[in-house]
Design a protein around this motif. Sequence first.
Motif, PDB file in Angstrom:
ATOM      1  N   CYS A  78       0.825  -1.221   0.000  1.00  0.00           N
ATOM      2  CA  CYS A  78       0.000   0.000   0.000  1.00  0.00           C
ATOM      3  C   CYS A  78       0.853   1.262   0.000  1.00  0.00           C
ATOM      4  O   CYS A  78       0.547   2.229  -0.682  1.00  0.00           O
ATOM      5  CB  CYS A  78      -0.953  -0.015   1.192  1.00  0.00           C
ATOM      6  SG  CYS A  78      -2.156  -1.349   1.090  1.00  0.00           S
ATOM      7  N   HIS A 100      -1.576   3.114  -2.481  1.00  0.00           N
ATOM      8  CA  HIS A 100      -2.983   2.756  -2.449  1.00  0.00           C
ATOM      9  C   HIS A 100      -3.786   3.878  -1.807  1.00  0.00           C
ATOM     10  O   HIS A 100      -3.283   4.600  -0.957  1.00  0.00           O
ATOM     11  CB  HIS A 100      -3.166   1.456  -1.645  1.00  0.00           C
ATOM     12  CG  HIS A 100      -4.538   0.882  -1.752  1.00  0.00           C
ATOM     13  ND1 HIS A 100      -5.087   0.130  -0.750  1.00  0.00           N
ATOM     14  CD2 HIS A 100      -5.459   0.932  -2.752  1.00  0.00           C
ATOM     15  CE1 HIS A 100      -6.302  -0.252  -1.129  1.00  0.00           C
ATOM     16  NE2 HIS A 100      -6.543   0.214  -2.332  1.00  0.00           N
ATOM     17  N   CYS A 112      -5.685   3.961   0.554  1.00  0.00           N
ATOM     18  CA  CYS A 112      -6.125   3.561   1.895  1.00  0.00           C
ATOM     19  C   CYS A 112      -5.274   4.298   2.927  1.00  0.00           C
ATOM     20  O   CYS A 112      -4.396   5.074   2.590  1.00  0.00           O
ATOM     21  CB  CYS A 112      -6.002   2.043   2.078  1.00  0.00           C
ATOM     22  SG  CYS A 112      -4.300   1.458   2.176  1.00  0.00           S
ATOM     23  N   TRP A 156      -4.169  -5.407  -3.249  1.00  0.00           N
ATOM     24  CA  TRP A 156      -3.425  -4.552  -2.331  1.00  0.00           C
ATOM     25  C   TRP A 156      -3.149  -5.291  -1.034  1.00  0.00           C
ATOM     26  O   TRP A 156      -3.950  -6.106  -0.582  1.00  0.00           O
ATOM     27  CB  TRP A 156      -4.202  -3.267  -2.058  1.00  0.00           C
ATOM     28  CG  TRP A 156      -4.341  -2.418  -3.277  1.00  0.00           C
ATOM     29  CD1 TRP A 156      -5.381  -2.398  -4.158  1.00  0.00           C
ATOM     30  CD2 TRP A 156      -3.367  -1.500  -3.791  1.00  0.00           C
ATOM     31  NE1 TRP A 156      -5.116  -1.513  -5.180  1.00  0.00           N
ATOM     32  CE2 TRP A 156      -3.898  -0.950  -4.980  1.00  0.00           C
ATOM     33  CE3 TRP A 156      -2.099  -1.089  -3.347  1.00  0.00           C
ATOM     34  CZ2 TRP A 156      -3.190  -0.005  -5.736  1.00  0.00           C
ATOM     35  CZ3 TRP A 156      -1.406  -0.158  -4.098  1.00  0.00           C
ATOM     36  CH2 TRP A 156      -1.954   0.378  -5.283  1.00  0.00           C
ATOM     37  N   CYS A 214      -3.467  -4.413   1.951  1.00  0.00           N
ATOM     38  CA  CYS A 214      -4.507  -4.334   2.983  1.00  0.00           C
ATOM     39  C   CYS A 214      -5.661  -5.295   2.703  1.00  0.00           C
ATOM     40  O   CYS A 214      -6.456  -5.582   3.587  1.00  0.00           O
ATOM     41  CB  CYS A 214      -5.017  -2.900   3.121  1.00  0.00           C
ATOM     42  SG  CYS A 214      -5.722  -2.212   1.614  1.00  0.00           S
TER      43      CYS A 214
HETATM   44 ZN   LIG Z   1      -4.213  -0.439   1.028  1.00  0.00          ZN
END
Ligand SMILES: [Zn+2]
Length: 126
Positions: A53, A58, A60, A103, A105
């Motif tokens: 990530c 990413h 997030c 990803w 996560c």
């Molecule tokens: Zn992520």
Amino acid sequence: MRQVRSENTKPELIVRKLAHRLGYRFRLHRRDLPGKPDLVFPGRRKIIFVHGCFWHQHSCKRGARKPSTRTEYWSAKLDKNVARDKAVIRKLRAMGWGVMIIWECQTNPAKINRLAGRITRFLDKT
Ligand SMILES: [Zn+2]
């Protein structure tokens, strides 16, 4: 600091194990393909990348984290990673490969069933 495209990272091992358990067979890090994809399913012409990530930015919480030192160095480096990822995906799609990004996560054990569903839908789609 870890390498940007370090191989055999933990999220990648989780995805490999999962795909294997779902009955799919694949090749790893094919050097003859752009971006040296993590998992390659030659018969299905499908590719899965497992992205960290932070390194691949990413959208997030972990991807949004920014180093507090040498910020210019880091933002340039991370921007370069994102640009490279985009170029690689574009090239692979132009070559007729289906590409899926998983990803870090999303490899969380609590989300593994959802991930299994995504992998199956992606790989079985013709
Ligand atoms: Zn992520």
